[in-house]
Design a protein around this motif. Structure first.
Motif: not given
Length: 194
Positions: A134-141, A148-149, A187-194
Motif C-alpha cells: 500500500k505504501n509503494l507505487d510501482c510501474y513498468t514500461c 520498473g520504477i 515510457y513517456d508516462q513513466l518519465k512523467n511520474l518521476i
C-alpha cells in the motif's frame, strides 16, 4: 529510437536535480559511465562500478542515502527483492528505484538458473510483490527489456493478488496477465511520474 535505462535514469536525475546515485550491478559500466555530475556508487562483485562487493555486503556496511537507485544485479527473485528492501532503507523520500529486465519476452529468458546469454531472470516477480504494498507505487514500461520504477508514496493502483510465496509464480501467470501484474505504461508516462 527506443528509449533505454540511460534515458530514464539521466532524465530522473536532471528533472529532480538528484545528487546521490547508487547502481547495483554495473557489468561493463554501460550505464554507470554515463551518469555525470552526481556523487555515485556502483556496486558489482566482478566488474564495473567503483565498489567491488556483492550488494548484500555493500548494504551491510552502507551509511549513505540516495536519490536514485538502479538495480540490475543478480536477476533472481530472492536477490532482487532483497536489493529492493535494502534500497528502500537508504532511499531519500523523494527518490526513485529503477529496475532493469522486468519484461522477459519468452520463458527461457526468465528461467532460473540462467540457461542462455540473453537473460532477464525472474525480476518480474519482485515487481509483482511490490505492487501489492500500500505504501509503494510501482510501474513498468516497455523500454529496454522492461524498466520498473518504485516510488515511496501511496500505491495508486494496488494489485490485489493473494499470493503467499511470490517466488512460486510461474511464467504462465506473467504471460496471461503481464499488463495488469506489471502495471504496464508507456515510457513517456513513466518519465512523467518521476
Amino acid at each position: 529510437k527506443s528509449k533505454s535505462r540511460v534515458d530514464l535514469v539521466t532524465n530522473a536525475i536532471q528533472k529532480k536535480k538528484y545528487q546521490k546515485y547508487l547502481e547495483i550491478g554495473c557489468d561493463q559500466n554501460q550505464l554507470f559511465d554515463k551518469i555525470e555530475n552526481v556523487h555515485k556508487i556502483g556496486v558489482d562483485p566482478v566488474s564495473g562500478g567503483n565498489y567491488r562487493a556483492t550488494s548484500d555486503s555493500f548494504f551491510d556496511q552502507n551509511t549513505n542515502h540516495f536519490d536514485c537507485i538502479f538495480i540490475d544485479g543478480l536477476h533472481e527473485y530472492s536477490q532482487v527483492i532483497r536489493d529492493i528492501k535494502n534500497s528502500l532503507k537508504y532511499l531519500n523520500d523523494d527518490g526513485v528505484i529503477i529496475l532493469h529486465d522486468c519484461l522477459p519476452d519468452c520463458i527461457s529468458k526468465q528461467q532460473v538458473p540462467r540457461a542462455r546469454y540473453s537473460w532477464n531472470g525472474d525480476v518480474w516477480k519482485a515487481l509483482v510483490n511490490i505492487r501489492t504494498k500500500k505504501n509503494l507505487d510501482c510501474y513498468t514500461c516497455y523500454a529496454d527489456h522492461g524498466l520498473g520504477i518504485i516510488l515511496k508514496r501511496p500505491n495508486r493502483n494496488l494489485l490485489n493478488l493473494k499470493v503467499s510465496n511470490f517466488k512460486k509464480l510461474k511464467y504462465v501467470d506473467f504471460y496471461n496477465d503481464y499488463k495488469n501484474l506489471m502495471n504496464l505504461i508507456e515510457y513517456d508516462q513513466l518519465k512523467n511520474l518521476i
